[in-house]
Motif scaffolding. Structure first.
Motif, PDB file in Angstrom:
ATOM      1  N   PHE A  95       0.787  -1.229   0.000  1.00  0.00           N
ATOM      2  CA  PHE A  95       0.000   0.000   0.000  1.00  0.00           C
ATOM      3  C   PHE A  95       0.825   1.287   0.000  1.00  0.00           C
ATOM      4  O   PHE A  95       0.275   2.371   0.180  1.00  0.00           O
ATOM      5  N   ALA A  96       2.150   1.218  -0.136  1.00  0.00           N
ATOM      6  CA  ALA A  96       2.954   2.441  -0.116  1.00  0.00           C
ATOM      7  C   ALA A  96       3.960   2.407  -1.251  1.00  0.00           C
ATOM      8  O   ALA A  96       4.310   1.336  -1.778  1.00  0.00           O
ATOM      9  N   THR A  97       4.460   3.606  -1.600  1.00  0.00           N
ATOM     10  CA  THR A  97       5.529   3.669  -2.591  1.00  0.00           C
ATOM     11  C   THR A  97       6.837   3.254  -1.932  1.00  0.00           C
ATOM     12  O   THR A  97       6.983   3.376  -0.702  1.00  0.00           O
ATOM     13  N   PRO A  98       7.791   2.727  -2.690  1.00  0.00           N
ATOM     14  CA  PRO A  98       9.079   2.332  -2.092  1.00  0.00           C
ATOM     15  C   PRO A  98       9.757   3.458  -1.319  1.00  0.00           C
ATOM     16  O   PRO A  98      10.250   3.240  -0.215  1.00  0.00           O
ATOM     17  N   PRO A  99       9.829   4.698  -1.872  1.00  0.00           N
ATOM     18  CA  PRO A  99      10.456   5.769  -1.074  1.00  0.00           C
ATOM     19  C   PRO A  99       9.732   6.005   0.259  1.00  0.00           C
ATOM     20  O   PRO A  99      10.353   6.238   1.289  1.00  0.00           O
ATOM     21  N   ALA A 100       8.375   5.935   0.225  1.00  0.00           N
ATOM     22  CA  ALA A 100       7.620   6.130   1.463  1.00  0.00           C
ATOM     23  C   ALA A 100       7.908   5.003   2.456  1.00  0.00           C
ATOM     24  O   ALA A 100       8.033   5.231   3.671  1.00  0.00           O
ATOM     25  N   LEU A 101       8.015   3.775   1.946  1.00  0.00           N
ATOM     26  CA  LEU A 101       8.321   2.651   2.827  1.00  0.00           C
ATOM     27  C   LEU A 101       9.689   2.822   3.483  1.00  0.00           C
ATOM     28  O   LEU A 101       9.839   2.645   4.698  1.00  0.00           O
ATOM     29  N   ILE A 102      10.699   3.163   2.656  1.00  0.00           N
ATOM     30  CA  ILE A 102      12.051   3.335   3.198  1.00  0.00           C
ATOM     31  C   ILE A 102      12.084   4.478   4.203  1.00  0.00           C
ATOM     32  O   ILE A 102      12.641   4.376   5.303  1.00  0.00           O
ATOM     33  N   ALA A 103      11.462   5.609   3.854  1.00  0.00           N
ATOM     34  CA  ALA A 103      11.476   6.768   4.751  1.00  0.00           C
ATOM     35  C   ALA A 103      10.765   6.450   6.060  1.00  0.00           C
ATOM     36  O   ALA A 103      11.239   6.778   7.156  1.00  0.00           O
ATOM     37  N   GLY A 104       9.585   5.821   5.950  1.00  0.00           N
ATOM     38  CA  GLY A 104       8.849   5.481   7.166  1.00  0.00           C
ATOM     39  C   GLY A 104       9.627   4.508   8.044  1.00  0.00           C
ATOM     40  O   GLY A 104       9.613   4.620   9.269  1.00  0.00           O
ATOM     41  N   ARG A 105      10.291   3.545   7.380  1.00  0.00           N
ATOM     42  CA  ARG A 105      11.074   2.556   8.160  1.00  0.00           C
ATOM     43  C   ARG A 105      12.197   3.242   8.914  1.00  0.00           C
ATOM     44  O   ARG A 105      12.423   2.980  10.104  1.00  0.00           O
ATOM     45  N   LEU A 106      12.959   4.094   8.264  1.00  0.00           N
ATOM     46  CA  LEU A 106      14.124   4.718   8.889  1.00  0.00           C
ATOM     47  C   LEU A 106      13.722   5.743   9.943  1.00  0.00           C
ATOM     48  O   LEU A 106      14.287   5.786  11.034  1.00  0.00           O
ATOM     49  N   VAL A 107      12.740   6.592   9.622  1.00  0.00           N
ATOM     50  CA  VAL A 107      12.344   7.639  10.570  1.00  0.00           C
ATOM     51  C   VAL A 107      11.722   7.033  11.828  1.00  0.00           C
ATOM     52  O   VAL A 107      12.078   7.371  12.956  1.00  0.00           O
ATOM     53  N   GLY A 108      10.739   6.123  11.615  1.00  0.00           N
ATOM     54  CA  GLY A 108      10.074   5.526  12.775  1.00  0.00           C
ATOM     55  C   GLY A 108      11.039   4.747  13.652  1.00  0.00           C
ATOM     56  O   GLY A 108      11.028   4.859  14.886  1.00  0.00           O
ATOM     57  N   SER A 109      11.911   3.927  13.014  1.00  0.00           N
ATOM     58  CA  SER A 109      12.864   3.137  13.794  1.00  0.00           C
ATOM     59  C   SER A 109      13.880   4.019  14.494  1.00  0.00           C
ATOM     60  O   SER A 109      14.261   3.772  15.641  1.00  0.00           O
ATOM     61  N   ALA A 110      14.362   5.063  13.790  1.00  0.00           N
ATOM     62  CA  ALA A 110      15.369   5.948  14.386  1.00  0.00           C
ATOM     63  C   ALA A 110      14.823   6.636  15.631  1.00  0.00           C
ATOM     64  O   ALA A 110      15.493   6.711  16.671  1.00  0.00           O
TER      65      ALA A 110
END
Length: 859
Positions: A95-110
């Motif tokens: 349900f998300a674009t690859p850039p959105a997935l990567i950004a969400g993964r890094l920001v949320g985890s960080a």
């Protein structure tokens, strides 16, 4: 369910191998690869036909929540830490674009790792690099397998599963390489088992996420149902984790207690090793208070344990930041980590600190710490909880070990004191007897001799120079004796100025050689108070004959010593001809000194009553020797021995100490009883006697008017000037004074008028049969009248019949004592006796006195 790359729960050992360079190099490589992938290899756009587009911040919330809500499941003897990151990852793939997935993964985890789990920056950079590559691999594999098909078809399901498997493999490989680069080596078998466990549970989480994708794809309204199911599933896992965490904590404490031997010699080292094993930390530290406001730091790691120098200020920082602020274990803050860095030479990236305040160490702490490298160990909540539990047992164990050490030291000191003379340091009488017994068991008859040495005229040294110089002289003599004897010989101090020796001989003639050698040893003058002191001694020797035990040999040597002293010969060897006294008397003479030291002499009390009304007004303290083998030894046997040997002085001092103690005890109970003590001429004329009485009264805080000292008429005749001076000093203390055995001596009545005496005691020889002997009755009556005319109280001794007591009442005698009233008895028995008199039904004697008193009052 993915393994947590920020921390593995698998037990491991730290082994730093050039960690800084290796870890930073690996982190840079991972970020470079992720950047290339993100810029050139990621497919654009969302999945074709997706009914929903999740923004990056929505995925950031999801990934952040999974990093916060870590699941720890029991695994073997440890645990495995995992996250629910499969759920937002699957949703992001669909349900998300690859850039959105990567950004969400890094920001949320960080945000979650930095702000909630407080992962240090170097480690955070490494973890985010792993997550970036994991997500890039997952997106690439998913899009490659899916192509242009529907995400909810068979191909879409295969694509998601393939992407998740690749993500798991990438995470496992990169985490393993990262730990290896940082020097953390995990057993391969445990690594594989952990990966299999993570993959198995991850498949279940992925399946749940796929079901949610299909539901949302079919109807957008299913989002709420999927979210609710996800929350319920997490709560179930959280409950399982809580139970598992409790079990893991209990297992850790149990394992820790099994690994530490409370009575072992290396308790601190065992505690530190246990902390490393149960928390997985590569280092453990103990900071304990030392001497003089200093602290002791012990550090343990894979290379072993060691003590490090420590600055008190740094220790205070760590302790104040932990003990004073937190009752339980906590994660170390920056200030604490800086202080630890100064102690260790490197600043740990993370540490957990717990106070050792449960038992005995309110100022100490125990620490689990990581190294100063990127993948270094940092404490999680479970580690802090485990350390808090372990710290209580560690504190109790350290305190127990400390108390055991102190007790062992105390026992060693007590054993030494029990066998050695406190003044000279030589073995004492007990040790002397034990050594003789050992030698007799091992040697053949005729090869062992016991020697008793008694200094001549030593009393004059004490009387002239004082006891302090007398003690110094004894120490010098002891040193000379100890330096002179052979290695096979044994020397001891067995009494005041008496020494004992155990020597090897080959013939009887050797005894003269030994005695001469000792005489020559003492011939050189000693210096005391600037004066040369010549010392001579009388020596007695007794040879072992195969039939005598240690006590008998000592007794025989003492007989020989007394014979040498009497003859002025210097030394004598025991022979039956020297034994002019009875064996029992000689035995008592040899044992009396030890009996005084061993506490075999006790004070018995004989009550004194008022003849007029029967009230108990006082008691007379009488010495009783309770021999461990002979039972009660009569005073008539050992008092003359004490008088002859000079032991009457310490014997009298001991009885006075008993009397003063009991006076104070009875006074505290509300009963004022005067206690009389007999004082011999030799004791009264001793210049140290009055100070002895003074000290006894002051130490107990006793009313001096309740202590009465009885002296005989003969005492006044031996040295009237000294006797009068001593009595004046005692009177000044407030002590009562009485003339004992009045009528048997030849003292002048002038003494009774001039000396500060308050009482006379009529000797029992006149009182016992006065009811049948007119002459004795006249003497008693005259003495009572004379005493009263001189203002003295009169006491009648030896009252054994009721008729005698009646006559004393008619003659107005003041006090009476004797077997009719009460026999000498211990203090406890006396208290019971007095309680019986005060009973409503008193015994016959006192009932008669009370009835006479009432008759007089009514008349």
């Amino acid at each position: 369910m993915a393994s947590d790359p920020a921390r593995t729960g698998l037990p491991m050992r730290a082994r730093p191998v050039a960690p800084h360079i290796a870890m930073w190099t690996l982190t840079i490589v991972m970020w470079a690869a992720a950047a290339v992938w993100l810029l050139g290899l990621l497919p654009p756009g969302a999945v074709i036909g997706s009914p929903l587009t999740i923004p990056w911040w929505g995925l950031a919330i999801g990934f952040g929540a999974t990093e916060i809500l870590v699941i720890r499941l029991p695994f073997g003897s440890g645990e495995h830490s995992m996250t629910l990151s499969e759920v937002p990852l699957v949703l992001g793939l669909v349900f998300a674009t690859p850039p959105a997935l990567i950004a969400g993964r890094l920001v949320g985890s960080a945000l979650a790792l930095a702000m909630h789990r407080r992962v240090p920056l170097p480690k955070l950079a490494s973890v985010l690099g792993i997550l970036a590559l994991q997500s890039a691999f997952a997106v690439t594999i998913h899009r490659a397998v899916l192509g242009t098909d529907s995400a909810v078809g068979i191909r879409g399901t295969i694509a998601v599963l393939a992407a998740m498997v690749v993500a798991q493999v990438v995470t496992a490989l990169l985490s393993g390489v990262s730990r290896a680069a940082g020097g953390h080596i995990t057993e391969p078998r445990r690594e594989i088992r952990g990966a299999v466990l993570g993959a198995a549970v991850g498949v279940a989480a992925t399946t749940f996420a796929l079901v949610g994708v299909m539901a949302i794809w079919s109807d957008i309204a299913a989002v709420g149902i999927v979210a609710t199911a996800a929350v319920i599933g997490y709560l179930g896992l959280w409950a399982v984790e809580s139970l598992g965490g409790r079990y893991s904590a209990l297992r850790s404490v149990h394992s820790f207690t099994q690994s530490v031997d409370p009575g072992g010699a290396h308790v601190a080292e065992q505690i530190l090793a246990g902390v490393m094993a149960e928390t997985g930390s590569p280092r453990a530290l103990l900071i304990l208070p030392g001497e003089r406001d200093q602290f002791d730091l012990m550090v343990a790691d894979e290379s072993g344990s060691r003590h490090l120098p420590i600055e008190a200020s740094d220790a205070t920082i760590v302790i104040s930041a932990t003990v004073r602020s937190h009752p339980d274990a906590v994660a170390a803050g920056a200030v604490t980590l800086d202080a630890l860095g100064r102690m260790l030479g490197d600043r740990p990236v993370g540490a957990a600190v717990a106070p050792l305040g449960a038992v005995g160490f309110p100022e100490g702490v125990i620490i689990a710490a990581g190294p100063d490298v990127t993948p270094g160990w940092s404490p999680e909540a479970a580690d802090i909880e485990v350390l808090s539990a372990l710290s209580g047992y560690a504190a109790a164990t350290l305190e127990r070990n400390r108390l055991v050490g102190r007790l062992q030291k105390e026992i060693s000191v007590r054993e030494h004191e029990a066998l050695h003379d406190p003044l000279t340091g030589l073995p004492n009488r007990n040790s002397f007897i034990a050594r003789i017994s050992e030698r007799l068991d091992a040697d053949t008859p005729g090869t062992t001799a016991v020697l008793i040495l008694d200094l001549d005229h030593f009393k004059e040294v004490n009387d002239t120079l004082g006891h302090e110089h007398g003690d110094q002289l004894l120490c010098e003599i002891a040193n000379r004796l100890a330096e002179t004897v052979r290695a096979s010989d044994f020397i001891a101090r067995i009494g005041g100025d008496e020494f004992g020796g155990l020597i090897d001989i080959k013939a009887v003639a050797d005894t003269s050689v030994v005695a001469s050698r000792i005489a020559n040893l003492l011939r050189s003058p000693f210096q005391q108070a600037g004066l040369p002191i010549d010392v001579t001694a009388s020596i007695g020797l007794a040879l072992a004959d195969g039939s005598a035990n240690a006590e008998t040999l000592i007794q025989r040597a003492e007989i020989a010593m007394y014979a040498a002293k009497a003859a002025g010969s210097g030394h004598e060897v025991y022979s039956p001809d020297l034994d002019v006294y009875s064996p029992r008397r000689l035995a008592l003479a040899g044992e009396l000194r030890g009996a005084i030291d061993a506490g075999e002499i006790h004070a018995y009390y004989q009550p004194q009553i008022s003849v007029r009304d029967g009230a108990v007004v006082g008691v007379e303290a009488l010495a009783r020797w309770i021999h461990p083998m002979r039972g009660i030894v009569a005073p008539g046997e050992f008092i003359p021995i004490a008088e002859k040997t000079g032991l009457i002085k310490p014997l009298t001092a001991q009885i006075i100490a008993f009397a003063v103690r009991d006076i104070r005890r009875w006074t505290d109970k509300g009963r004022r009883l005067r206690v009389s003590v007999n004082v011999s001429p030799r004791t009264l004329l001793d210049p140290n006697f009055v100070p002895t009485v003074t000290t006894a009264l002051e130490e107990e805080g006793c009313d001096p008017t309740l202590l009465w000292l009885e002296v005989t008429e003969d005492t006044l005749l031996q040295d009237s000037a000294k006797a009068a001076a001593a009595l004046e000093r005692l009177d000044a203390l407030g002590v009562g004074l009485s003339i004992d055995d009045f009528g048997t001596g030849y003292s002048s009545l002038q003494y009774l008028r001039e000396l500060p005496v308050d009482e006379v005691k009529i000797d029992r020889t006149f009182v016992t049969e006065m009811d049948e002997d007119e002459g004795r009755r006249v003497i008693v009556a005259s003495t009572i009248d004379l005493g009263h005319r001189l203002g003295l109280r009169v006491v009648a001794e030896g009252v054994e019949r009721q008729s005698t007591l009646a006559l004393l009442d008619e003659l107005n005698c003041d006090l009476a004592q004797g077997f009719l009233i009460g026999r000498p008895m211990p203090a406890a028995a006396l208290e019971e006796w007095i309680a019986g008199i005060e009973d409503p039904e008193p015994r016959e004697t006192v009932r008669w006195i009370h009835s006479k008193s009432e008759h007089r009052a009514s008349g």
